[in-house]
Design an enzyme around this catalytic site. Sequence first.
Site, PDB file in Angstrom:
ATOM      1  N   HIS A 428      44.589  73.263  70.599  1.00  0.00           N
ATOM      2  CA  HIS A 428      45.261  72.238  69.805  1.00  0.00           C
ATOM      3  C   HIS A 428      46.314  71.481  70.621  1.00  0.00           C
ATOM      4  O   HIS A 428      46.317  70.251  70.692  1.00  0.00           O
ATOM      5  CB  HIS A 428      45.896  72.940  68.595  1.00  0.00           C
ATOM      6  CG  HIS A 428      46.636  72.033  67.670  1.00  0.00           C
ATOM      7  ND1 HIS A 428      47.990  71.784  67.800  1.00  0.00           N
ATOM      8  CD2 HIS A 428      46.214  71.288  66.624  1.00  0.00           C
ATOM      9  CE1 HIS A 428      48.359  70.946  66.852  1.00  0.00           C
ATOM     10  NE2 HIS A 428      47.309  70.629  66.121  1.00  0.00           N
ATOM     11  N   ARG A 535      38.657  61.965  65.010  1.00  0.00           N
ATOM     12  CA  ARG A 535      38.659  63.253  64.302  1.00  0.00           C
ATOM     13  C   ARG A 535      39.480  63.058  63.037  1.00  0.00           C
ATOM     14  O   ARG A 535      40.710  63.102  63.083  1.00  0.00           O
ATOM     15  CB  ARG A 535      39.296  64.325  65.179  1.00  0.00           C
ATOM     16  CG  ARG A 535      38.522  64.668  66.454  1.00  0.00           C
ATOM     17  CD  ARG A 535      39.401  65.544  67.331  1.00  0.00           C
ATOM     18  NE  ARG A 535      38.677  66.310  68.325  1.00  0.00           N
ATOM     19  CZ  ARG A 535      38.741  66.071  69.636  1.00  0.00           C
ATOM     20  NH1 ARG A 535      39.466  65.084  70.094  1.00  0.00           N
ATOM     21  NH2 ARG A 535      38.088  66.839  70.479  1.00  0.00           N
ATOM     22  N   ARG A 591      34.215  60.688  62.645  1.00  0.00           N
ATOM     23  CA  ARG A 591      33.617  61.996  62.368  1.00  0.00           C
ATOM     24  C   ARG A 591      34.123  62.501  61.021  1.00  0.00           C
ATOM     25  O   ARG A 591      35.336  62.489  60.762  1.00  0.00           O
ATOM     26  CB  ARG A 591      34.011  62.995  63.459  1.00  0.00           C
ATOM     27  CG  ARG A 591      33.391  64.353  63.212  1.00  0.00           C
ATOM     28  CD  ARG A 591      33.720  65.306  64.313  1.00  0.00           C
ATOM     29  NE  ARG A 591      35.091  65.792  64.218  1.00  0.00           N
ATOM     30  CZ  ARG A 591      35.639  66.622  65.103  1.00  0.00           C
ATOM     31  NH1 ARG A 591      34.931  67.018  66.149  1.00  0.00           N
ATOM     32  NH2 ARG A 591      36.873  67.042  64.972  1.00  0.00           N
ATOM     33  N   GLU A 718      26.855  70.098  68.840  1.00  0.00           N
ATOM     34  CA  GLU A 718      27.846  70.990  69.458  1.00  0.00           C
ATOM     35  C   GLU A 718      27.529  72.460  69.210  1.00  0.00           C
ATOM     36  O   GLU A 718      28.323  73.326  69.544  1.00  0.00           O
ATOM     37  CB  GLU A 718      29.260  70.630  68.973  1.00  0.00           C
ATOM     38  CG  GLU A 718      29.410  70.562  67.465  1.00  0.00           C
ATOM     39  CD  GLU A 718      30.790  70.103  67.024  1.00  0.00           C
ATOM     40  OE1 GLU A 718      31.734  70.200  67.802  1.00  0.00           O
ATOM     41  OE2 GLU A 718      30.898  69.642  65.880  1.00  0.00           O
ATOM     42  N   CYS A 804      31.430  63.565  73.897  1.00  0.00           N
ATOM     43  CA  CYS A 804      32.795  63.295  73.427  1.00  0.00           C
ATOM     44  C   CYS A 804      33.703  64.507  73.585  1.00  0.00           C
ATOM     45  O   CYS A 804      34.825  64.510  73.100  1.00  0.00           O
ATOM     46  CB  CYS A 804      32.791  62.811  71.985  1.00  0.00           C
ATOM     47  SG  CYS A 804      32.077  64.011  70.867  1.00  0.00           S
TER      48      CYS A 804
HETATM   49  C1  PEP Z   1      33.750  69.171  70.659  1.00  0.00           C
HETATM   50  O1  PEP Z   1      33.562  70.229  70.058  1.00  0.00           O
HETATM   51  O2  PEP Z   1      33.337  68.950  71.807  1.00  0.00           O
HETATM   52  C2  PEP Z   1      34.511  68.070  70.021  1.00  0.00           C
HETATM   53  C3  PEP Z   1      34.641  66.914  70.633  1.00  0.00           C
HETATM   54  O3  PEP Z   1      35.084  68.297  68.823  1.00  0.00           O
HETATM   55  P1  PEP Z   1      36.386  69.159  68.553  1.00  0.00           P
HETATM   56  O4  PEP Z   1      37.094  69.316  69.833  1.00  0.00           O
HETATM   57  O5  PEP Z   1      37.168  68.400  67.541  1.00  0.00           O
HETATM   58  O6  PEP Z   1      35.855  70.447  67.999  1.00  0.00           O
HETATM   59 MG    MG Z   2      33.750  70.356  67.942  1.00  0.00          MG
END
Ligand code: PEP
Ligand code: MG
Length: 849
Positions: A428, A535, A591, A718, A804
């Site tokens: 985070h 996000r 997203r 993912e 991403c």
């Molecule tokens: C990922 O999982 O690569 C992504 C971009 O989403 P997050 O980091 O929000 O899980």
């Molecule tokens: Mg992710």
Amino acid sequence: MQKPSPDNPDVTLITPTSPMSTPTHGGRAKCLQRLVRLDLPVPRTVALSFGAVHQIASGYRPDVSGILAEFDPNALLCVRPSSEDPDWGGPGAVLNIGMNDARYSDMCDQIGKAAATEIYYRFVLNYAIDVARLDADAFDEIDGEGHDALVAALELYEEEAEEPFPQEPAVQLAEILRSMARAWEGTTARLLRQAKGAPVDAGLGLVVQEMALGLGSGECGSGVLQLANSFTGLPQVTGRYLSQSQGREALDGGAASIFLEKDPRGPSLEELAPEAFAALKAHAALMRARLREEMQIEFTIENGNLHILDGVRVERSARAALRIVVRLAEDGIITRQDALMRIEPRALSELLHRQVATGAKRDVLGTGIAASPGAATGRIVFSSEAAQASAARGEPCVLVRRETSPEDIRGMHVASAVLTERGGMTSHAAVIGRGLGLPCVVGAASIRFQVKRKSMVAVDGRVFKEGDEITVDGTNGQILAGSVDMIEATLDETFRTFMSWADAERDIGVRANADTPADAKTALHFRAQGIGLCRTEHMFFEAERLTPMREMIFAQNPQDRQAALELVLPMQRADFLELFRIMQGHPVCIRLFDPPLHEFLPTSRAGQRELAEALDIPVSDVTRRIDSLSEYNPMLGMRGVRLGITVPEIYDMQARAIFEATVEAAREGITIVPEIMVPLVSAKREVELVRGRVEAVAAAVRTENSADFTYRLGVMVETPRACLRAGDIAEHTHFLSFGTNDLTQMTYGLSRDDAGRFMSEYVRQGVFSEDPFHILDTEGVGELLRLGVVRGRAARPNVVLSICGEHAAHTESIAFCRAAGFDYVSCSPFRVPVARLAAAQLALADKIV
Ligand code: PEP
Ligand code: MG
């Protein structure tokens, strides 16, 4: 060893045609040859190849008489190192070789006793300490000056070395070559240069050059000149000259050193020796043009005559490097493509953030993972509340936490930097830090965090308490005690020009991951070609948003949820409209909610009380509900599309907010085709279900507003299963965006939030060559990506492909994505320029091959 001859590549007189190259003789030797070719007044020089020097280090006696035969028997010589890359260092130069009692008495007549004595004295000291390796402290204690000091030094040498000071130039030279060759092959020197990127078997060349003395009668002296400022890169004659000096002494000659160009602050070489100065400037300009590089010249004036001893690449800060290459290209000396290839993409980060000044003193109290670049100083605070209080007092602070959660967002917004004990590149704190452009170091496990006691203990045992000042260097992961000198970020016209050249070359799109209007503005400022990942749960990190978000999560029945959603809908609509406005028609990929629930559950007593008040229920109900929602493994739990399917009203609300914002934007004249992305998909049916409901919402919004619009629906790939089943999934989608953060986590079975604890150890022991959350694992994770691409494309040839995850800005990932046929990469806004340059360099490298 063979004698020097025009065609002996091992020991060769430097002439315009002698066989010589940087990989065999080193950069200095090659540069001297270029200067000879330009017909500059370079003293006679013999170069020894890497092979020859290696032989000397292994015990072969160099053919010194052959080398000496190349020079006037009365000349003094110097030996300098010539490694392949000057940054790899090398043994110090030895000057005035050949000085002995006989030469001394001759020189007393020729250039005066004082100068001759100084030269001999320096040579004895240099030889004694660096070649014979006698105790430097003993020579420090020599009293007296001039001739007395020289006599004392010679006596001390004899006493310590148990033999007289060598008088034979051949013996002196042989010993010097041997000592320099051996020094290069010593373990410490090897480790030091390996740390700077030198290969284990990096070679050393040596150059033996006739001295232009710099001491004597008439105007004699030495100096250093360059035509550009090392910090700014702007054109400026920079350097110093010192009469009666040798080597680089002018640079630390204090007040006695004079300016080069006329200067109101004091005397200059231009006034002292106008002809020599004019010639020097002309030589420097010629070197810049013909060596196609900004060069620093080391020169000597001997009795009014100018000699160029050496040329090295001007040392430069990141900003100077950019200005220098842009000016070289604008002056037609190098091509724009050359200019692009000369800047490391990573170095651009230095321009986008404040940095610790090069050469600043660093008192390192611990290190961690360099999660977000830039540096900042502030007083330690251990909570978000303390950070806000500090900001209210106008005091910069560093927020120190074990790890951060959405509750810390307020603190992160006002802090100058963030430091956490736990976490990795995708935790985070790291993701938010990069988004905000906030320097951040995570996973600093070497520091002991005592958050409750409001203190932390450094590696060396020093204790730092709340209120103490520290500096976080997010560029290299160091935590420093106190404040340090910084250099400011620069985003000037030069930067924009350079980046426009990069855009003209690259063949893969670059978008930004941007969640808030501020992020979007940064993204556009850095010329991102759209938002590749918004996000949406991050839009609820703001203080006044967190409670409605939590109400929505906490609702136990459809009515309560509906009430919470009605609060959230207008906020989301306004958010999306704002993003559409800022992005001015560039694509925006939104997203749908993917909140790992644990990130949104209040952990502090205060947070729980706040939520109880908002829901009008007792705190005990809140804690009970937290218990019922808590998961053993939240990152693999009720996240992403699983939430969307089990509580469909949430995605309905978001789809509605996106479409209503699209209609409103169109009314304002902004045409936008929103992209809606479904996270954490692992099965085709998940996409079918979401798609059905999104289509229904679109139809409703069209009818209610008597308006038409189009949109695209895509999937975030993912999970490993989504890669394997990309063929099925692609049937229902316009685009597949690979989320390599979760994909790495799931491929390795390695928690992205906990990996920081042992990652450094794993990398140190070579288990992983790099942190896979940082540098894409092109083998394992890469294989899944390749499968996903092939299967997705086979089912739907025009499916748009992108990445991403946090890996997206790295050269290695971009290379992978280009090879796999991706359409774009999407990274944190502050890394957009880095990705643009890396992509340009890859495209150029392909053209060159
Ligand atoms: C990922 O999982 O690569 C992504 C971009 O989403 P997050 O980091 O929000 O899980
Ligand atoms: Mg992710």
